[in-house]
Design a protein around this motif. Structure first.
Motif, mmCIF file in Angstrom:
data_model
loop_
_atom_site.group_PDB
_atom_site.id
_atom_site.type_symbol
_atom_site.label_atom_id
_atom_site.label_comp_id
_atom_site.label_asym_id
_atom_site.label_seq_id
_atom_site.Cartn_x
_atom_site.Cartn_y
_atom_site.Cartn_z
ATOM 1 N N UNK A 1 1.952 11.360 17.408
ATOM 2 C CA UNK A 1 0.811 10.961 16.575
ATOM 3 C C UNK A 1 0.217 9.676 17.150
ATOM 4 N N UNK A 2 -1.105 9.640 17.255
ATOM 5 C CA UNK A 2 -1.760 8.372 17.605
ATOM 6 C C UNK A 2 -1.990 7.590 16.304
ATOM 7 N N UNK A 3 -1.511 6.336 16.257
ATOM 8 C CA UNK A 3 -1.655 5.523 15.043
ATOM 9 C C UNK A 3 -3.003 4.813 15.008
ATOM 10 N N UNK A 4 -3.457 4.462 13.792
ATOM 11 C CA UNK A 4 -4.721 3.747 13.547
ATOM 12 C C UNK A 4 -5.585 3.497 14.800
ATOM 13 N N UNK B 1 -3.459 10.010 13.341
ATOM 14 C CA UNK B 1 -3.179 9.775 11.935
ATOM 15 C C UNK B 1 -4.441 9.391 11.165
ATOM 16 N N UNK B 2 -4.415 9.649 9.869
ATOM 17 C CA UNK B 2 -5.317 8.966 8.958
ATOM 18 C C UNK B 2 -4.445 7.935 8.282
ATOM 19 N N UNK C 1 -7.796 3.058 6.701
ATOM 20 C CA UNK C 1 -8.452 4.369 6.562
ATOM 21 C C UNK C 1 -9.065 4.791 7.899
ATOM 22 N N UNK C 2 -8.230 4.804 8.886
ATOM 23 C CA UNK C 2 -8.575 4.928 10.296
ATOM 24 C C UNK C 2 -7.637 5.962 10.877
ATOM 25 N N UNK C 3 -8.050 7.077 11.307
ATOM 26 C CA UNK C 3 -9.286 7.638 11.786
ATOM 27 C C UNK C 3 -10.384 7.620 10.721
ATOM 28 N N UNK C 4 -11.573 7.211 11.146
ATOM 29 C CA UNK C 4 -12.720 7.205 10.258
ATOM 30 C C UNK C 4 -13.131 8.656 9.946
ATOM 31 N N UNK C 5 -13.443 8.917 8.655
ATOM 32 C CA UNK C 5 -13.800 10.275 8.245
ATOM 33 C C UNK C 5 -15.048 10.807 8.960
ATOM 34 N N UNK C 6 -15.867 9.904 9.489
ATOM 35 C CA UNK C 6 -17.082 10.372 10.167
ATOM 36 C C UNK C 6 -16.783 11.205 11.417
ATOM 37 N N UNK C 7 -15.560 11.130 11.900
ATOM 38 C CA UNK C 7 -15.161 11.981 13.024
ATOM 39 C C UNK C 7 -14.685 13.360 12.551
ATOM 40 N N UNK C 8 -14.804 13.613 11.238
ATOM 41 C CA UNK C 8 -14.247 14.845 10.674
ATOM 42 C C UNK C 8 -14.820 16.124 11.286
ATOM 43 N N UNK C 9 -16.123 16.182 11.480
ATOM 44 C CA UNK C 9 -16.709 17.392 12.042
ATOM 45 C C UNK C 9 -16.189 17.642 13.452
ATOM 46 N N UNK D 1 -10.129 21.268 16.543
ATOM 47 C CA UNK D 1 -8.833 21.723 16.038
ATOM 48 C C UNK D 1 -7.789 20.613 16.015
ATOM 49 N N UNK D 2 -8.256 19.399 15.813
ATOM 50 C CA UNK D 2 -7.338 18.248 15.809
ATOM 51 C C UNK D 2 -6.375 18.301 14.629
ATOM 52 N N UNK D 3 -5.111 17.938 14.888
ATOM 53 C CA UNK D 3 -4.137 17.755 13.821
ATOM 54 C C UNK D 3 -4.182 16.306 13.360
ATOM 55 N N UNK D 4 -3.785 16.090 12.100
ATOM 56 C CA UNK D 4 -3.648 14.725 11.629
ATOM 57 C C UNK D 4 -2.339 14.609 10.847
ATOM 58 N N UNK D 5 -2.022 13.423 10.411
ATOM 59 C CA UNK D 5 -0.953 13.193 9.448
ATOM 60 C C UNK D 5 -1.490 12.101 8.550
ATOM 61 N N UNK D 6 -1.276 12.240 7.248
ATOM 62 C CA UNK D 6 -1.725 11.209 6.319
ATOM 63 C C UNK D 6 -0.577 10.218 6.158
ATOM 64 N N UNK D 7 -0.764 9.019 6.701
ATOM 65 C CA UNK D 7 0.351 8.084 6.902
ATOM 66 C C UNK D 7 0.155 6.798 6.115
ATOM 67 N N UNK D 8 1.084 6.482 5.215
ATOM 68 C CA UNK D 8 0.895 5.271 4.406
ATOM 69 C C UNK D 8 1.128 3.973 5.181
#
Ligand code: DGT
Ligand code: CA
Ligand code: CA
Ligand code: ZN
Length: 589
Positions: free
Chosen positions: A479-482, A513-514, A521-529, A535-542
């Motif tokens: 996972x790439x962090x923030x 990660x998000x 809150x990084x990755x910024x949601x504007x990269x969502x599209x 087909x990027x994977x993410x992980x929601x990381x506290x």
């Protein structure tokens, strides 16, 4: 191009201020001040004087400033102002908001201490350097500090978690009051923006019930100042410095008003267009037929029972508020019923957390038990790596000790019959050349690795792009962090265009990660599209540094939804076994 006398006066005044912030000769700045004053009190429109080529006939305006004004009317800009705006650091302009700080004082402190940001100024006030300057003293430094604290409080926007507290408080106050049929928080808060301007609360109630509701709202103990009070809308400033708007509409108007005040403006514009194409008009009061003259016919309302119903009448499905940003959602929901966005209940475990082994506040076991309490199945522990010495980063020997502790803890959970697993992870620094922070032998021993940039954040963007690209293409990176390193409203992240990083990460099966910490809150949601298309994977990381940090997960989920992730593209929706499989396959694919 045309400008009023007031416009011109403001621009001339800005030149005067910027000249002083730039350390220019005082008489030069004074000439612009005087010209600005003259312009304000001029009886003739300056446009007329420009047209007649008579600007120099104004008393107090010489040839050079007259030329600036002619240039403004000709090109829309004053070249001297454009170059000053580029030259003077934006942060210095913010210093002017500090009470008692004129441009000359700002310039003096900036020059003598070699600092430009508000944070630096704060630090230099605290450590006595400002007080030690000629003509300053303890009292002035104290005043500056107080004023900065005030400014920070009244900043224009706040983080989502700060808005949450204020919104919850007001909703709790109002929701059970007599007459309240519906209540919701609209605006950017409902859309889960990462920062919030003002908070918009909407109530559906009969007009007769409105006054006591406004009374309760404006007289709440958390209200610092009432900004406005009317029959349908009232605005206050909360003690945190936030503006809160309360609007009360008739219950039958509530769905249309909620839709309107949720926005975004751009989404509303797109919907109004759709309504027109269907011979209807959509506004904050409801949905109406268009009259034969093409105007809204308020006598012909189109009935609706809910937001979803309004969308349906516009020939589409209900759009989750997070997606209402005019980024393709209107077309999508005209064709589809849902976007299958990830939900908080889909999240099965916590990845990215720190313990006392590095800079966390709690032991591994404490963190694990806090996860169990919250119903999670696993904890992916990621203390800092050796280069992050300032954060107690682990050298290879300590890593191996930690693995033993984790093995013992997992055994203990087995014995207790608790279905829970701690995964051995690390938040590895990404070194300047993009490599990870340990030899391969050690890397192999982790279950998974989050790779993050923590130093040299401001390297040139092309170098940073190489650095991030190498990191996501390393088979050991899970996972790439923030990815930008931003701290919202405080520090900008790196300016790298993440689109190619997203492509490379997706191709390598590396998640980005998000980071759910509301500061990031990084990755910024504007990269969502882009992320969806690749087909990027993410992980929601506290990125939890304490047990309570785990609760930041909710903010991350909101941003993941806004970035259009479905559960299938979020790693920590996997079960223990599925995730262990993913980790194992990732590095051998
Ligand atoms: P903020 O407060 O800056 O974080 O952002 P919002 O989106 O909450 O904006 P705000 O509070 O100014 O207005 C709330 C919503 O009301 C906005 O998202 C859309 C709607 N709205 C406000 N002004 C306009 C407007 O001029 N045109 C349209 N179409 N919608 C508007
Ligand atoms: Ca708002
Ligand atoms: Ca508002
Ligand atoms: Zn971290």
């Amino acid at each position: 191009m045309s400008f009023t006398n007031k416009d011109v006066a403001e621009l001339l005044e800005e030149i005067g201020i910027l000249l002083r912030l730039d350390g220019a000769n005082d008489f030069k700045a004074i000439a612009f001040d005087r010209a600005a004053r003259t312009m304000e009190s001029l009886d003739t429109p300056i446009a007329t004087l420009v047209e007649n080529n008579e600007v120099t006939s104004i008393k107090g305006i010489g040839k050079s400033i007259a030329d600036d004004i002619y240039a403004l009317f000709e090109t829309g800009e004053i070249p001297a102002l454009v170059s000053l705006r580029n030259k003077v650091p934006k942060d210095l302009v913010r210093w002017l908001d500090i009470s008692g700080m004129g441009p000359k004082k700002v310039y003096k402190i900036h020059k003598e201490l070699g600092i430009t940001t508000l944070d630096e100024l704060k630090a230099r006030c605290e450590d006595g350097s400002v007080a030690a300057l000629a003509g300053m003293g303890e009292k002035s430094a104290g005043k500056i500090l107080k004023s900065i604290a005030w400014m920070e409080q009244f900043a224009e926007r706040c983080r989502l978690d700060e808005a949450q507290i204020i919104a919850d408080r007001m909703v709790a106050l109002l929701k059970d009051k007599p007459g309240v049929k519906e209540i919701a928080v609209a605006g950017s808060f409902r859309r889960s923006m990462e920062t919030i301007g003002d908070i918009d609360i909407l109530i559906g109630a009969d007009a007769g019930d409105a006054a006591p509701l406004f009374d309760a709202f404006t007289s709440h103990e958390s209200v610092l100042e009432v900004l406005g009070r009317g029959d349908t809308k009232s605005s206050v400033r909360s003690r945190e410095g936030r503006q809160v708007d309360l609007r009360i509409v008739k219950p039958e108007q509530f769905p249309a008003a909620l839709m309107y005040f949720t926005g975004s403006k751009e989404h509303n514009v797109a919907l109004r267009q759709r309504a027109r194409e269907r011979q209807m008009a959509l506004n904050e009061y409801g949905l109406f037929k268009l009259g034969s003259d093409g105007n809204t016919d308020f006598d012909q309302p189109v009935d609706y029972t809910s937001e979803a119903d309004i969308y349906r009448k516009l020939g589409m499905s209900w759009v989750p508020p997070e997606l209402r940003e005019d980024r393709g959602e209107v077309a999508w929901f005209a064709e589809h019923e849902t976007a299958d966005l990830v939900e908080a209940t889909d999240i099965k475990g916590v990845l990215h957390a720190h313990s006392t082994w590095s800079d966390g506040k709690y032991s591994i076991e404490d963190m694990a038990r806090a996860c169990i309490e919250r119903g999670y199945e696993y904890l992916g522990l990621t203390d800092h790596s050796r280069t992050a010495a300032y954060a107690g980063g682990l050298d290879a020997r300590r890593v191996q000790q930690q693995w033993k502790e984790i093995d013992a803890l997992n055994e203990q959970f087995d014995k207790e019959g608790v279905r829970f697993r701690v995964f051995k992870g690390i938040e590895s620094d990404i070194l300047a050349d993009g490599s990870l922070d340990y030899e391969t032998d050690i890397l192999k021993g982790f279950d998974f690795i989050i790779a993050s940039v923590h130093f040299s954040l401001d390297m040139p963007v092309d170098k940073m792009l190489d650095r991030l690209s190498r990191a996501v293409e390393n088979p050991y990176t899970t996972i790439l962090g923030h990815p930008t390193g931003r701290l919202l409203l405080k520090r900008d992240g790196n300016k790298v265009d993440l689109n190619p990083v997203i492509e490379r990460a997706a191709a390598a099966g590396t998640a980005i990660e998000i980071n759910a910490n509301p500061w990031r809150l990084d990755l910024d949601w504007r990269y969502g599209n882009k992320a969806q298309e690749a087909g990027l994977l993410t992980a929601v990381c506290p990125d939890a540094h304490s047990t309570s940090g785990i609760d930041d997960m909710e903010f991350g989920v909101r941003i993941a939804r806004k970035a259009r992730f479905d559960a299938a593209r979020v790693l920590n929706t996997l079960s223990i076994e599925q995730l262990a499989d993913h980790f194992a396959h990732k590095r051998t694919r």
